[in-house]
Scaffold this motif. Structure first.
Motif, short mmCIF file in Angstrom:
data_model
loop_
_atom_site.label_atom_id
_atom_site.label_comp_id
_atom_site.label_asym_id
_atom_site.label_seq_id
_atom_site.Cartn_x
_atom_site.Cartn_y
_atom_site.Cartn_z
N ALA A 61 -18.02 4.19 -2.64
CA ALA A 61 -18.42 3.53 -1.41
C ALA A 61 -19.36 4.46 -0.66
O ALA A 61 -19.47 5.65 -0.99
CB ALA A 61 -17.20 3.20 -0.55
N SER A 62 -20.04 3.93 0.34
CA SER A 62 -21.03 4.73 1.06
C SER A 62 -20.38 5.67 2.05
O SER A 62 -19.26 5.44 2.50
CB SER A 62 -22.02 3.82 1.78
N ILE A 63 -21.09 6.74 2.37
CA ILE A 63 -20.67 7.71 3.38
C ILE A 63 -21.82 7.81 4.37
O ILE A 63 -22.99 7.76 3.98
CB ILE A 63 -20.44 9.10 2.76
N HIS A 64 -21.51 7.97 5.64
CA HIS A 64 -22.56 8.15 6.63
C HIS A 64 -23.29 9.46 6.36
O HIS A 64 -22.68 10.46 5.97
CB HIS A 64 -22.00 8.14 8.05
N ILE A 65 -24.60 9.45 6.54
CA ILE A 65 -25.43 10.59 6.19
C ILE A 65 -25.11 11.83 7.02
O ILE A 65 -25.34 12.96 6.59
CB ILE A 65 -26.93 10.20 6.30
N SER A 66 -24.48 11.64 8.20
CA SER A 66 -24.12 12.78 9.03
C SER A 66 -22.89 13.50 8.51
O SER A 66 -22.58 14.60 8.96
CB SER A 66 -23.87 12.32 10.47
N ASN A 67 -22.17 12.90 7.56
CA ASN A 67 -20.97 13.51 7.02
C ASN A 67 -21.21 14.32 5.75
O ASN A 67 -20.26 14.79 5.13
CB ASN A 67 -19.91 12.44 6.75
N VAL A 68 -22.46 14.47 5.35
CA VAL A 68 -22.80 15.29 4.19
C VAL A 68 -23.89 16.29 4.58
O VAL A 68 -24.67 16.05 5.49
CB VAL A 68 -23.28 14.44 2.99
N MET A 69 -23.88 17.42 3.87
CA MET A 69 -24.91 18.44 4.07
C MET A 69 -25.52 18.76 2.71
O MET A 69 -24.82 18.74 1.69
CB MET A 69 -24.33 19.74 4.64
N LEU A 70 -26.79 19.08 2.71
CA LEU A 70 -27.46 19.49 1.49
C LEU A 70 -26.89 20.83 1.04
O LEU A 70 -26.71 21.74 1.84
CB LEU A 70 -28.96 19.60 1.75
N PHE A 71 -26.58 20.94 -0.25
CA PHE A 71 -25.97 22.16 -0.80
C PHE A 71 -27.07 23.14 -1.20
O PHE A 71 -28.00 22.79 -1.92
CB PHE A 71 -25.10 21.81 -2.00
#
Length: 103
Positions: A61-71
């Motif tokens: 399912a989708s996740i809001h873009i604010s809940n992920v960070m580029l590694f």
């Protein structure tokens, strides 16, 4: 210019999958689909015309873009992303620590 693109490796910073890493499969506006993250079960009806069997299907399912960070593989953790404009007008994504993302 989006700070996160398809194919980027991201780390989840909040929610039930906090700390997990995965690759971005799809970006849909302000939401992202990450491989093997936020997996939900969907009960689907069979569709003989499309050749789809029925049953319980697991998918992301989708996740809001604010809940992920580029590694950032250099530092080994998630980092914020900035945009640098080059002299010829092209835009380049960079980590806030100064490392370039797109070469």
């Amino acid at each position: 210019m989006n700070r996160i693109k398809k194919g980027d490796q991201v780390i989840v910073i909040t929610g039930k999958d906090k700390g997990k890493k995965g690759d971005v499969v799809r970006v849909a506006g302000d939401r992202v689909f990450v491989s093997n993250i936020n997996v939900v079960k969907r009960h689907t009806k069979p569709n003989p015309q499309a050749g789809q069997p029925g049953g319980v299907v697991e998918r992301e399912a989708s996740i809001h873009i604010s809940n992920v960070m580029l590694f950032n593989p250099a530092s080994g953790k998630g980092e914020r992303v900035g945009i640098k404009v080059l002299e010829d007008g092209r835009k380049l994504r960079v980590f806030r620590s100064g490392d370039a993302i797109d070469a």
